[in-house]
Design a protein around this motif. Structure first.
Motif, PDB file in Angstrom:
ATOM      1  N   GLY A  97       0.689  -1.314   0.022  1.00 53.41           N
ATOM      2  CA  GLY A  97       0.057  -0.056   0.100  1.00 53.41           C
ATOM      3  C   GLY A  97       0.675   1.269  -0.043  1.00 53.41           C
ATOM      4  O   GLY A  97       0.431   2.370  -0.660  1.00 53.41           O
ATOM      5  N   LEU A  98       1.946   1.199   0.341  1.00 51.56           N
ATOM      6  CA  LEU A  98       2.824   2.600   0.613  1.00 51.56           C
ATOM      7  C   LEU A  98       3.339   3.072  -0.363  1.00 51.56           C
ATOM      8  O   LEU A  98       3.377   4.197  -0.832  1.00 51.56           O
ATOM      9  CB  LEU A  98       3.864   2.302   1.677  1.00 51.56           C
ATOM     10  N   VAL A  99       3.566   2.010  -1.633  1.00 50.38           N
ATOM     11  CA  VAL A  99       4.024   2.375  -2.772  1.00 50.38           C
ATOM     12  C   VAL A  99       2.854   2.649  -3.670  1.00 50.38           C
ATOM     13  O   VAL A  99       2.854   3.529  -4.361  1.00 50.38           O
ATOM     14  CB  VAL A  99       5.044   1.410  -3.417  1.00 50.38           C
ATOM     15  N   ALA A 100       1.710   1.825  -3.442  1.00 49.57           N
ATOM     16  CA  ALA A 100       0.370   2.059  -4.487  1.00 49.57           C
ATOM     17  C   ALA A 100      -0.100   3.454  -4.306  1.00 49.57           C
ATOM     18  O   ALA A 100      -0.438   3.860  -5.305  1.00 49.57           O
ATOM     19  CB  ALA A 100      -0.446   0.893  -4.017  1.00 49.57           C
ATOM     20  N   ILE A 101      -0.065   3.877  -3.034  1.00 49.77           N
ATOM     21  CA  ILE A 101      -0.762   5.231  -2.845  1.00 49.77           C
ATOM     22  C   ILE A 101      -0.131   6.227  -3.546  1.00 49.77           C
ATOM     23  O   ILE A 101      -1.026   7.233  -4.428  1.00 49.77           O
ATOM     24  CB  ILE A 101      -0.969   5.607  -1.330  1.00 49.77           C
ATOM     25  N   PRO A 102       1.016   6.605  -3.473  1.00 47.31           N
ATOM     26  CA  PRO A 102       1.722   7.661  -4.097  1.00 47.31           C
ATOM     27  C   PRO A 102       1.825   7.343  -5.683  1.00 47.31           C
ATOM     28  O   PRO A 102       1.460   8.096  -6.495  1.00 47.31           O
ATOM     29  CB  PRO A 102       3.285   7.907  -3.687  1.00 47.31           C
TER      30      PRO A 102
ATOM     31  N   VAL B   9       2.526  12.942   3.392  1.00 51.12           N
ATOM     32  CA  VAL B   9       3.738  13.252   3.178  1.00 51.12           C
ATOM     33  C   VAL B   9       4.464  13.458   4.635  1.00 51.12           C
ATOM     34  O   VAL B   9       5.612  12.902   4.816  1.00 51.12           O
ATOM     35  CB  VAL B   9       4.062  14.483   2.317  1.00 51.12           C
ATOM     36  N   GLY B  10       3.752  14.330   5.382  1.00 54.88           N
ATOM     37  CA  GLY B  10       4.474  14.534   6.722  1.00 54.88           C
ATOM     38  C   GLY B  10       4.893  13.307   7.427  1.00 54.88           C
ATOM     39  O   GLY B  10       5.581  13.041   8.075  1.00 54.88           O
ATOM     40  N   PHE B  11       3.636  12.447   7.346  1.00 56.36           N
ATOM     41  CA  PHE B  11       3.648  10.943   8.028  1.00 56.36           C
ATOM     42  C   PHE B  11       5.089  10.202   7.402  1.00 56.36           C
ATOM     43  O   PHE B  11       5.826   9.331   8.250  1.00 56.36           O
ATOM     44  CB  PHE B  11       2.370  10.351   7.771  1.00 56.36           C
ATOM     45  N   LEU B  12       5.479  10.394   6.266  1.00 58.37           N
ATOM     46  CA  LEU B  12       6.574   9.401   5.661  1.00 58.37           C
ATOM     47  C   LEU B  12       7.595  10.308   6.276  1.00 58.37           C
ATOM     48  O   LEU B  12       8.712   9.384   6.438  1.00 58.37           O
ATOM     49  CB  LEU B  12       6.435   9.595   4.151  1.00 58.37           C
TER      50      LEU B  12
ATOM     51  N   CYS C 119      14.411   1.714   4.620  1.00 56.87           N
ATOM     52  CA  CYS C 119      14.554   3.002   4.857  1.00 56.87           C
ATOM     53  C   CYS C 119      14.568   3.862   3.538  1.00 56.87           C
ATOM     54  O   CYS C 119      14.002   4.839   3.395  1.00 56.87           O
ATOM     55  CB  CYS C 119      15.839   3.491   5.822  1.00 56.87           C
ATOM     56  N   VAL C 120      15.510   3.279   2.724  1.00 54.88           N
ATOM     57  CA  VAL C 120      15.550   3.854   0.967  1.00 54.88           C
ATOM     58  C   VAL C 120      14.193   3.892   0.561  1.00 54.88           C
ATOM     59  O   VAL C 120      13.697   4.852  -0.039  1.00 54.88           O
ATOM     60  CB  VAL C 120      16.454   2.887   0.357  1.00 54.88           C
ATOM     61  N   PHE C 121      13.515   2.789   0.764  1.00 51.03           N
ATOM     62  CA  PHE C 121      12.120   2.726   0.010  1.00 51.03           C
ATOM     63  C   PHE C 121      11.102   3.662   0.641  1.00 51.03           C
ATOM     64  O   PHE C 121      10.415   4.362  -0.138  1.00 51.03           O
ATOM     65  CB  PHE C 121      11.558   1.223   0.586  1.00 51.03           C
ATOM     66  N   LEU C 122      11.220   4.042   1.994  1.00 57.70           N
ATOM     67  CA  LEU C 122      10.373   5.125   2.345  1.00 57.70           C
ATOM     68  C   LEU C 122      10.668   6.563   1.703  1.00 57.70           C
ATOM     69  O   LEU C 122       9.755   7.337   1.690  1.00 57.70           O
ATOM     70  CB  LEU C 122      10.499   5.251   3.961  1.00 57.70           C
ATOM     71  N   MET C 123      11.978   6.790   1.777  1.00 56.12           N
ATOM     72  CA  MET C 123      12.442   8.138   1.082  1.00 56.12           C
ATOM     73  C   MET C 123      11.949   8.213  -0.262  1.00 56.12           C
ATOM     74  O   MET C 123      11.494   9.223  -0.701  1.00 56.12           O
ATOM     75  CB  MET C 123      14.062   8.088   1.175  1.00 56.12           C
ATOM     76  N   VAL C 124      11.896   6.992  -1.117  1.00 51.81           N
ATOM     77  CA  VAL C 124      11.651   7.183  -2.548  1.00 51.81           C
ATOM     78  C   VAL C 124       9.938   7.422  -2.648  1.00 51.81           C
ATOM     79  O   VAL C 124       9.291   8.319  -3.409  1.00 51.81           O
ATOM     80  CB  VAL C 124      11.894   5.874  -3.284  1.00 51.81           C
ATOM     81  N   CYS C 125       9.164   6.854  -1.699  1.00 51.56           N
ATOM     82  CA  CYS C 125       7.814   6.916  -1.669  1.00 51.56           C
ATOM     83  C   CYS C 125       7.353   8.277  -1.194  1.00 51.56           C
ATOM     84  O   CYS C 125       6.737   9.086  -1.641  1.00 51.56           O
ATOM     85  CB  CYS C 125       7.071   5.913  -0.570  1.00 51.56           C
ATOM     86  N   ALA C 126       8.249   9.137  -0.258  1.00 54.61           N
ATOM     87  CA  ALA C 126       8.061  10.322   0.151  1.00 54.61           C
ATOM     88  C   ALA C 126       8.186  11.225  -0.982  1.00 54.61           C
ATOM     89  O   ALA C 126       7.517  12.545  -1.338  1.00 54.61           O
ATOM     90  CB  ALA C 126       8.929  10.827   1.325  1.00 54.61           C
ATOM     91  N   VAL C 127       9.367  11.007  -1.868  1.00 58.37           N
ATOM     92  CA  VAL C 127       9.679  12.055  -2.959  1.00 58.37           C
ATOM     93  C   VAL C 127       8.541  12.047  -3.957  1.00 58.37           C
ATOM     94  O   VAL C 127       8.233  12.915  -4.523  1.00 58.37           O
ATOM     95  CB  VAL C 127      11.089  11.607  -3.491  1.00 58.37           C
ATOM     96  N   ILE C 128       8.214  10.770  -4.326  1.00 60.48           N
ATOM     97  CA  ILE C 128       7.044  10.483  -5.383  1.00 60.48           C
ATOM     98  C   ILE C 128       5.812  11.399  -4.962  1.00 60.48           C
ATOM     99  O   ILE C 128       5.304  11.955  -5.935  1.00 60.48           O
ATOM    100  CB  ILE C 128       6.889   9.116  -5.570  1.00 60.48           C
ATOM    101  N   LEU C 129       5.413  11.116  -3.885  1.00 55.51           N
ATOM    102  CA  LEU C 129       4.217  11.839  -3.372  1.00 55.51           C
ATOM    103  C   LEU C 129       4.209  13.366  -3.259  1.00 55.51           C
ATOM    104  O   LEU C 129       3.372  14.151  -3.523  1.00 55.51           O
ATOM    105  CB  LEU C 129       3.750  11.157  -2.054  1.00 55.51           C
TER     106      LEU C 129
END
Length: 243
Positions: A21-26, A100-103, A229-239
């Motif tokens: 879900g974390l990658v699907a949403i953004p 975004v703030g949550f990420l 951790c890298v995965f979370l960073m990528v999701c935040a940037v995309i969103l």
């Protein structure tokens, strides 16, 4: 196209114990222009079967303690339901900013845990009596943002409760399954699910999530944490590109 996209998300969901879900949403928000609630509801449709399958696979490899799981599941289910009732009525742009703030908070937390040299990896589950409090927090984020179990619970279980990465991800999946179900029902009731998009995403995810679980158990613990951790960073940037 949606089946292939679901397969990629399913692999990541199995690898990190998050259901995808974390990658699907953004991805749904940026690539397909869905507003935040619709992206979260559609992602939940894909996430629920992925979480159930990944939970079964993790339990096969590392037996999940029922007592620990129930301490997480019960409060998470209640608070996920209450927060999802509120989330469907919020402004989509405000929801996206909040996500975004949550990420960002998750990224800072994970980086702090990576830097701390005193952290013992997989020392064994400790402070069990406080697991219910983690269930409350995961339920709140799960109901509000459509992600909670793996994203919130996994790093906290490893850092504060001393669980190994794979044990933490298994418990996080057990925590996420019921709360994901009730949150999906709430979003669907309020017409925040794109079924034509979500069903093929779920099919692709189911076809690939077992491979992600297998990969997770083959990687060294510290490397798996760094990838998360890298995965979370990528999701935040995309969103953030969509805000």
């Amino acid at each position: 196209m949606f089946v292939l996209l679901g397969a990629a998300m399913g692999t990541l969901g199995g690898l990190f114990g998050i259901g995808g879900g974390l990658v699907a949403i953004p991805a749904l928000g940026v690539l397909f222009g869905l507003d935040q609630q619709l992206a979260q509801g559609t992602a939940l449709l894909m996430v629920l079967p992925n979480v159930l399958l990944a939970l079964w696979r993790y339990n096969q490899r590392n037996r999940i303690q029922l007592r620990h799981a129930l301490m997480l599941i019960v409060p998470s289910f209640i608070f996920a339901w209450l927060m999802s009732l509120w989330a469907v009525s919020l402004d989509p742009q405000s929801m996206r900013l909040g996500f975004v703030g949550f990420l960002l908070i998750l990224i800072v937390f994970n980086l702090m845990q990576m830097i701390r040299s005193t952290t013992r990896l997989g020392a064994g589950l400790q402070r069990e009596r406080w697991l219910w409090l983690l269930g409350v927090g995961s339920g709140i984020t799960g109901g509000l943002f459509g992600v909670g179990g793996g994203v919130v619970a996994t790093p906290i279980l490893t850092s504060l409760f001393g669980a190994s990465q794979v044990v933490a991800q298994g418990l996080a999946l057990a925590l996420a399954a019921p709360s994901t179900g009730i949150t999906l029902l709430t979003y669907a009731w309020h017409q925040h699910v794109d079924w034509h998009m979500g069903v093929p995403l779920a099919v692709g995810g189911l076809a690939s999530i077992s491979w992600g679980v297998k990969l997770a158990h083959s990687l060294p613990e510290r490397q798996l944490r760094k990838l998360f951790c890298v995965f979370l960073m990528v999701c935040a940037v995309i969103l953030a590109l969509k805000v």
